[in-house]
Design an enzyme around this catalytic site. Structure first.
Site, PDB file in Angstrom:
ATOM      1  N   ASN A   1      45.655  36.403  40.683  1.00 60.56           N
ATOM      2  CA  ASN A   1      45.663  37.822  40.321  1.00 60.56           C
ATOM      3  C   ASN A   1      44.265  38.347  40.617  1.00 60.56           C
ATOM      4  O   ASN A   1      43.327  38.080  39.871  1.00 60.56           O
ATOM      5  CB  ASN A   1      46.013  37.963  38.828  1.00 60.56           C
ATOM      6  CG  ASN A   1      45.873  39.403  38.346  1.00 60.56           C
ATOM      7  OD1 ASN A   1      45.681  40.318  39.133  1.00 60.56           O
ATOM      8  ND2 ASN A   1      45.965  39.596  37.035  1.00 60.56           N
TER       9      ASN A   1
ATOM     10  N   LYS B   1      43.171  41.265  40.444  1.00 57.52           N
ATOM     11  CA  LYS B   1      42.761  42.419  39.616  1.00 57.52           C
ATOM     12  C   LYS B   1      42.123  43.486  40.525  1.00 57.52           C
ATOM     13  O   LYS B   1      42.494  43.593  41.693  1.00 57.52           O
ATOM     14  CB  LYS B   1      41.859  41.961  38.466  1.00 57.52           C
ATOM     15  CG  LYS B   1      42.518  40.824  37.673  1.00 57.52           C
ATOM     16  CD  LYS B   1      41.847  40.507  36.369  1.00 57.52           C
ATOM     17  CE  LYS B   1      42.603  39.361  35.688  1.00 57.52           C
ATOM     18  NZ  LYS B   1      42.086  39.028  34.369  1.00 57.52           N
TER      19      LYS B   1
ATOM     20  N   HIS C   1      50.880  42.602  32.202  1.00 58.99           N
ATOM     21  CA  HIS C   1      49.578  41.938  32.024  1.00 58.99           C
ATOM     22  C   HIS C   1      48.879  42.554  30.811  1.00 58.99           C
ATOM     23  O   HIS C   1      48.984  43.764  30.575  1.00 58.99           O
ATOM     24  CB  HIS C   1      48.721  42.087  33.280  1.00 58.99           C
ATOM     25  CG  HIS C   1      47.518  41.186  33.250  1.00 58.99           C
ATOM     26  ND1 HIS C   1      46.395  41.492  32.510  1.00 58.99           N
ATOM     27  CD2 HIS C   1      47.294  39.978  33.806  1.00 58.99           C
ATOM     28  CE1 HIS C   1      45.528  40.493  32.641  1.00 58.99           C
ATOM     29  NE2 HIS C   1      46.039  39.568  33.418  1.00 58.99           N
TER      30      HIS C   1
ATOM     31  N   GLU D   1      45.956  43.391  30.306  1.00 56.28           N
ATOM     32  CA  GLU D   1      45.032  44.490  30.603  1.00 56.28           C
ATOM     33  C   GLU D   1      45.796  45.806  30.728  1.00 56.28           C
ATOM     34  O   GLU D   1      45.297  46.867  30.365  1.00 56.28           O
ATOM     35  CB  GLU D   1      44.232  44.153  31.872  1.00 56.28           C
ATOM     36  CG  GLU D   1      43.187  43.075  31.575  1.00 56.28           C
ATOM     37  CD  GLU D   1      42.827  42.179  32.742  1.00 56.28           C
ATOM     38  OE1 GLU D   1      43.169  42.493  33.893  1.00 56.28           O
ATOM     39  OE2 GLU D   1      42.205  41.117  32.487  1.00 56.28           O
TER      40      GLU D   1
ATOM     41  N   GLU E   1      49.610  34.120  28.780  1.00 61.91           N
ATOM     42  CA  GLU E   1      48.173  34.370  28.899  1.00 61.91           C
ATOM     43  C   GLU E   1      47.613  34.787  27.541  1.00 61.91           C
ATOM     44  O   GLU E   1      47.710  35.966  27.163  1.00 61.91           O
ATOM     45  CB  GLU E   1      47.912  35.483  29.920  1.00 61.91           C
ATOM     46  CG  GLU E   1      48.368  35.149  31.320  1.00 61.91           C
ATOM     47  CD  GLU E   1      47.580  35.911  32.387  1.00 61.91           C
ATOM     48  OE1 GLU E   1      47.205  35.281  33.375  1.00 61.91           O
ATOM     49  OE2 GLU E   1      47.322  37.120  32.216  1.00 61.91           O
TER      50      GLU E   1
ATOM     51  N   GLY F   1      39.270  35.635  31.204  1.00 62.27           N
ATOM     52  CA  GLY F   1      37.939  36.021  31.672  1.00 62.27           C
ATOM     53  C   GLY F   1      36.824  35.679  30.698  1.00 62.27           C
ATOM     54  O   GLY F   1      35.707  36.175  30.818  1.00 62.27           O
TER      55      GLY F   1
ATOM     56  N   SER G   1      41.290  31.625  32.122  1.00 59.29           N
ATOM     57  CA  SER G   1      40.167  30.747  32.442  1.00 59.29           C
ATOM     58  C   SER G   1      40.586  29.404  33.024  1.00 59.29           C
ATOM     59  O   SER G   1      40.010  28.363  32.705  1.00 59.29           O
ATOM     60  CB  SER G   1      39.262  30.552  31.212  1.00 59.29           C
ATOM     61  OG  SER G   1      38.744  31.803  30.784  1.00 59.29           O
TER      62      SER G   1
HETATM   63  P1  13P Z   1      40.900  34.570  34.342  1.00 62.87           P
HETATM   64  O1  13P Z   1      41.436  33.410  35.135  1.00 62.87           O
HETATM   65  O2  13P Z   1      39.759  35.275  35.019  1.00 62.87           O
HETATM   66  O3  13P Z   1      40.625  34.198  32.915  1.00 62.87           O
HETATM   67  O4  13P Z   1      42.076  35.668  34.286  1.00 62.87           O
HETATM   68  C1  13P Z   1      43.344  35.283  33.920  1.00 62.87           C
HETATM   69  C2  13P Z   1      44.270  36.400  34.176  1.00 62.87           C
HETATM   70  O5  13P Z   1      44.218  37.429  33.549  1.00 62.87           O
HETATM   71  C3  13P Z   1      45.266  36.226  35.250  1.00 62.87           C
HETATM   72  O6  13P Z   1      46.225  37.225  35.222  1.00 62.87           O
END
Ligand code: 13P
Length: 248
Positions: A9, A11, A94, A96, A166, A172, A211
């Site tokens: 992803n 982002k 997601h 976010e 997740e 992150g 992560s």
């Molecule tokens: P990270 O791998 O940067 O923690 O992000 C995970 C994520 O949100 C994947 O959709």
């Protein structure tokens, strides 16, 4: 038998200039790997992803989709538009988007529905915040998020989908869920689907995200109910993403 899947992803990262090297390296490195692989890129780069990845082992996807088929929805991108770019996967729900853009459980279910109806494979993200985990309601939250989709589309609809667990506190942050924490929630997700449809539940691919790095991927992916990963930061570095794919 469930095939492992690793999806990146990206982002809101990338540019036409820098994507070329990343996409080409992923395409090349993926040639010898067994896992199914995909990269979910920002909308403007779908055409570029298709042109570099077409004919290789890595699929491409989007990170969101409109719940509407078409119409006066400024800024939105419909599922049929994604199909125009041969997209296979689309992330819905997601954390976010849930946190920053008001995607409620009902909106996420509508997006899931729109994606499926267009023939796309939704990657449905579920997961709890740190406060929810500390309050001991992780199972309740994840079940509520799944139930919204099941109520709208039925459990059988998950046959053409992927779920990603997740934990919001692991995204992150460099903090990964322990193997026990991750496996426990994955098993709970599978059990919830099995209750409604045994075959669909047993065949459902459930990815872990939060992560994931080359150093922790193999042990995560060896858990009985973890069928791969949804990778954020590490998907922006070809060598890391490929190492995670190789860990499957
Ligand atoms: P990270 O791998 O940067 O923690 O992000 C995970 C994520 O949100 C994947 O959709």
């Amino acid at each position: 038998m469930r095939t492992k899947l690793v999806a990146g992803n990206w982002k809101q990262h990338g540019s036409l200039a820098t994507n070329i090297d990343l996409l080409a390296a992923v395409r090349e490195g993926a040639a010898g790997l067994k896992a199914e692989m995909a990269v979910c890129v920002p909308y403007p780069y779908l055409a570029q992803a298709r042109s570099v990845l077409d004919g290789g082992r890595v699929a491409w996807g989007a990170q969101d989709v409109s719940e509407h088929l078409q119409g006066a929805y400024t800024g939105e991108v419909g599922a049929a538009m994604l199909v125009d770019f041969d997209v296979r996967y689309v992330i819905v729900g997601h954390s976010e988007r849930r946190a920053c853009y008001g995607d409620t459980d009902a909106v996420v279910a509508a997006k899931f529905d729109a994606a499926r109806q267009a023939g796309l494979t939704p990657i449905l993200c579920v997961g709890e915040t740190l406060a929810e985990r500390e309050a001991g309601i992780t199972g309740k939250v994840v079940t509520r998020q799944l139930d919204a989709v099941i109520a709208r589309c039925g459990a059988a609809a998950l046959a053409d989908a992927v779920v990603a667990y997740e934990p919001v506190w692991a995204i992150g942050t460099g903090k990964t869920a322990t193997l026990l924490q991750a496996q426990e929630v994955h098993a709970l997700i599978r059990a919830r689907i099995v209750t409604d449809d045994r075959t669909v539940g047993e065949e459902l691919r459930i990815l872990y995200g939060g992560s994931v790095k080359p150093g922790n991927a193999a042990e995560l992916f060896s858990q009985p109910d973890i069928d791969g990963g949804l990778i954020g930061g590490a998907a922006l570095v070809a060598a890391d993403f490929l190492a995670i794919c190789a860990a499957c």
